[in-house]
Design a protein around this motif. Structure first.
Motif, PDB file in Angstrom:
ATOM      1  N   ASN A   1      -4.311  48.508  40.567  1.00  0.00           N
ATOM      2  CA  ASN A   1      -3.855  49.449  39.539  1.00  0.00           C
ATOM      3  C   ASN A   1      -2.374  49.220  39.267  1.00  0.00           C
ATOM      4  OD1 ASN A   1      -3.897  51.562  37.700  1.00  0.00           O
ATOM      5  ND2 ASN A   1      -3.485  53.110  39.265  1.00  0.00           N
ATOM      6  N   PRO A   2      -2.016  48.101  38.659  1.00  0.00           N
ATOM      7  CA  PRO A   2      -0.612  47.764  38.441  1.00  0.00           C
ATOM      8  C   PRO A   2       0.067  48.709  37.460  1.00  0.00           C
ATOM      9  CG  PRO A   2      -2.037  46.223  37.297  1.00  0.00           C
ATOM     10  CD  PRO A   2      -2.930  47.064  38.148  1.00  0.00           C
ATOM     11  N   ALA A   3       1.363  48.901  37.660  1.00  0.00           N
ATOM     12  CA  ALA A   3       2.106  49.868  36.857  1.00  0.00           C
ATOM     13  C   ALA A   3       2.128  49.524  35.381  1.00  0.00           C
ATOM     14  CB  ALA A   3       3.539  49.977  37.394  1.00  0.00           C
ATOM     15  N   ASP A   4       2.108  48.229  35.055  1.00  0.00           N
ATOM     16  CA  ASP A   4       2.187  47.837  33.651  1.00  0.00           C
ATOM     17  C   ASP A   4       0.826  47.646  32.996  1.00  0.00           C
ATOM     18  OD1 ASP A   4       1.361  45.508  34.855  1.00  0.00           O
ATOM     19  OD2 ASP A   4       3.026  44.266  34.143  1.00  0.00           O
ATOM     20  N   GLY A   5      -0.250  47.780  33.765  1.00  0.00           N
ATOM     21  CA  GLY A   5      -1.590  47.655  33.202  1.00  0.00           C
ATOM     22  C   GLY A   5      -2.071  46.239  32.990  1.00  0.00           C
ATOM     23  N   TYR A   6      -1.297  45.242  33.473  1.00  0.00           N
ATOM     24  CA  TYR A   6      -1.713  43.840  33.364  1.00  0.00           C
ATOM     25  C   TYR A   6      -2.178  43.333  34.730  1.00  0.00           C
ATOM     26  CZ  TYR A   6       0.029  43.748  28.626  1.00  0.00           C
ATOM     27  OH  TYR A   6       0.207  44.005  27.287  1.00  0.00           O
TER      28      TYR A   6
ATOM     29  N   TRP B   1       9.599  40.267  36.741  1.00  0.00           N
ATOM     30  CA  TRP B   1       9.024  40.297  38.085  1.00  0.00           C
ATOM     31  C   TRP B   1       8.383  41.637  38.432  1.00  0.00           C
ATOM     32  CZ3 TRP B   1       8.033  36.648  41.600  1.00  0.00           C
ATOM     33  CH2 TRP B   1       8.649  35.413  41.455  1.00  0.00           C
ATOM     34  N   ASP B   2       9.019  42.721  38.013  1.00  0.00           N
ATOM     35  CA  ASP B   2       8.614  44.043  38.490  1.00  0.00           C
ATOM     36  C   ASP B   2       7.703  44.706  37.466  1.00  0.00           C
ATOM     37  OD1 ASP B   2       8.336  46.582  39.487  1.00  0.00           O
ATOM     38  OD2 ASP B   2      10.486  46.960  39.731  1.00  0.00           O
ATOM     39  N   PRO B   3       6.429  44.876  37.776  1.00  0.00           N
ATOM     40  CA  PRO B   3       5.522  45.494  36.796  1.00  0.00           C
ATOM     41  C   PRO B   3       5.873  46.943  36.487  1.00  0.00           C
ATOM     42  CG  PRO B   3       4.426  45.247  38.909  1.00  0.00           C
ATOM     43  CD  PRO B   3       5.720  44.506  39.020  1.00  0.00           C
ATOM     44  N   ALA B   4       6.681  47.569  37.347  1.00  0.00           N
ATOM     45  CA  ALA B   4       7.072  48.959  37.124  1.00  0.00           C
ATOM     46  C   ALA B   4       8.367  49.081  36.315  1.00  0.00           C
ATOM     47  CB  ALA B   4       7.241  49.681  38.463  1.00  0.00           C
ATOM     48  N   ASP B   5       9.031  47.936  36.026  1.00  0.00           N
ATOM     49  CA  ASP B   5      10.327  47.965  35.354  1.00  0.00           C
ATOM     50  C   ASP B   5      10.318  47.016  34.155  1.00  0.00           C
ATOM     51  OD1 ASP B   5      12.941  47.999  34.538  1.00  0.00           O
ATOM     52  OD2 ASP B   5      13.770  47.153  36.392  1.00  0.00           O
TER      53      ASP B   5
ATOM     54  N   ASN C   1      12.661  37.450  34.586  1.00  0.00           N
ATOM     55  CA  ASN C   1      11.775  36.457  35.184  1.00  0.00           C
ATOM     56  C   ASN C   1      12.642  35.358  35.798  1.00  0.00           C
ATOM     57  OD1 ASN C   1       9.991  34.371  35.732  1.00  0.00           O
ATOM     58  ND2 ASN C   1       9.445  33.993  33.602  1.00  0.00           N
ATOM     59  N   GLY C   2      12.594  35.211  37.107  1.00  0.00           N
ATOM     60  CA  GLY C   2      13.368  34.178  37.777  1.00  0.00           C
ATOM     61  C   GLY C   2      12.653  32.850  37.883  1.00  0.00           C
ATOM     62  N   TRP C   3      11.568  32.703  37.155  1.00  0.00           N
ATOM     63  CA  TRP C   3      10.702  31.536  37.315  1.00  0.00           C
ATOM     64  C   TRP C   3      10.568  30.706  36.053  1.00  0.00           C
ATOM     65  CZ3 TRP C   3       9.145  30.905  42.276  1.00  0.00           C
ATOM     66  CH2 TRP C   3       8.274  29.827  42.544  1.00  0.00           C
ATOM     67  N   GLU C   4      11.192  31.122  34.967  1.00  0.00           N
ATOM     68  CA  GLU C   4      10.914  30.467  33.688  1.00  0.00           C
ATOM     69  C   GLU C   4      11.334  29.010  33.655  1.00  0.00           C
ATOM     70  OE1 GLU C   4      15.180  31.683  33.031  1.00  0.00           O
ATOM     71  OE2 GLU C   4      13.462  32.430  34.142  1.00  0.00           O
ATOM     72  N   ASN C   5      12.242  28.603  34.535  1.00  0.00           N
ATOM     73  CA  ASN C   5      12.639  27.186  34.555  1.00  0.00           C
ATOM     74  C   ASN C   5      11.645  26.310  35.321  1.00  0.00           C
ATOM     75  OD1 ASN C   5      13.472  28.281  37.092  1.00  0.00           O
ATOM     76  ND2 ASN C   5      14.997  26.662  37.335  1.00  0.00           N
TER      77      ASN C   5
END
Length: 369
Positions: free
Chosen positions: A79-84, A336-340, A345-349
């Protein structure tokens, strides 16, 4: 458009030939050239776009398929905070992937957010459960998601019971120091896979792909407790998890010791040291591993090196490589944070699409492994 039609015919044919009749058995005979695209649904909803090198925009799943990718991987949160990354979105993306002829690996985290060696937090709805209730919840959640996938015509070909479970899962009940309970929880998940997706392989997955002592400890413990599994998954990030030779030694050993196919089910490398969204990159060095600069060439060469390790596992047990996270580009709000919603995103590179939304050369490398 005619050039695109010709390209489609030329590069899609090998992938479709691999799939054969589309059954789980035929799909699993080829080397897995996989991409985790768990971020995709949210990226698209927030305006993310994906293009070929010449700027031609297309559905990213078809870009992957036409490039030769034959598997996608999708994580599931409860049940993720962002619904994804929930059941609904996983079913929708898996259905698209199956329509493109791709195999699907579903990765159950058994959490509302990231589960990895440093955190395995119970879903909030399960926080007050006793152990018996927790074991039932694992079965019911796994069965519910797999049942929905089956109803949508998107039954997966492989299912992970837990994500990077070096420290166990569903802490504290299934923590590393409660191995009997961990084994029961994993068996509940595996039993649900057998019931709802009987043609699918059950995978157990650890991080630290070069750490043989951890893999032996965990898989000896699960085997001795009768946990059913068909495949072994390893995360291997070369800037964190040791040398390629260490990965080779570990994969060779565990493939022989347990008689199962092994996959590097997560790996990645940067195509640049630069930042794309104003949020610090997880890996920002210009040369994270000696000999492999953070360039498009370095990204491709590292992928080839990891794939060569997997393919060198004896007796054909080196079964595939998955790139993490291929479509997680610098889209505002997809952090990164589904609640925020403001998190970055620290991974886009390390995606397989660059800061202009175009494919990096490593996608072709992945598709031709």
């Amino acid at each position: 458009m005619k050039r695109r039609t010709a390209l489609t015919a030329a590069v899609a044919a090998p992938a479709l030939a691999v799939l054969g009749s589309g059954t789980a058995a035929s799909a699993q005979t080829a080397f897995a050239r996989g991409a985790d695209i768990s971020s995709l649904a949210k990226s698209e909803a927030l305006g993310g776009t994906y293009m070929w090198a010449d700027g031609y925009r297309e559905d990213p799943i078809w870009i992957l398929q036409k490039s030769g990718v034959n598997w996608i991987r999708l994580k599931v949160w409860v049940n993720p905070a962002d619904g994804y990354n929930n059941k609904t979105h996983v079913v929708n993306v898996a259905r698209r992937a199956r329509a493109a002829g791709l195999n699907v690996l579903v990765d159950f985290h058994y959490s509302d957010t990231w589960a990895d060696p440093g955190k395995q937090t119970k879903p909030a709805a399960w926080s007050g459960y006793g152990f018996s209730q927790l074991r039932t919840a694992v079965y019911d959640h796994t069965a519910d998601v797999l049942g929905a996938l089956a109803a949508a015509g998107a039954t997966p070909q492989m299912v992970q019971v837990g994500n990077e479970t070096n420290g166990g899962m569903l802490w504290p009940d299934g923590r590393y120091d409660r191995l009997d309970q961990l084994g029961q929880l994993m068996t509940s998940g595996a039993d649900a896979v057998r019931a709802k997706a009987p043609g699918a392989k059950v995978m157990l997955h650890l991080a630290e792909g070069g750490n043989n002592s951890v893999f032996r400890w965990f898989f000896d413990a699960m085997r001795s407790r009768g946990v059913p599994f068909d495949a072994i998954g390893a995360s291997y990030y070369p800037y964190w998890h040791g040398s390629l030779s260490g990965l080779q030694s570990n994969l060779n050993d565990i493939a022989s010791r347990y008689g199962k196919p092994v996959y590097v089910v997560e790996t990645a490398y940067p195509f640049t040291s630069g930042d794309g969204d104003g949020f610090a990159n997880i890996v920002s060095s210009s040369t994270p591993v000696s000999g492999y600069p953070a360039t498009t060439t370095g990204q491709s060469n590292m992928l080839k090196a990891v794939a060569n390790v997997v393919k060198a596992v004896p007796n054909g047990r080196g079964a595939g490589v998955f790139w993490w996270e291929a479509t997680w580009t610098a889209v505002r709000g997809n952090g990164w944070d589904p609640a925020d919603p403001s998190s970055g995103n620290g991974w886009e590179n390390q995606a397989l699409f660059d800061y202009s939304w175009k494919v990096t050369p490593a996608l072709k490398t992945l598709g031709t492994l």
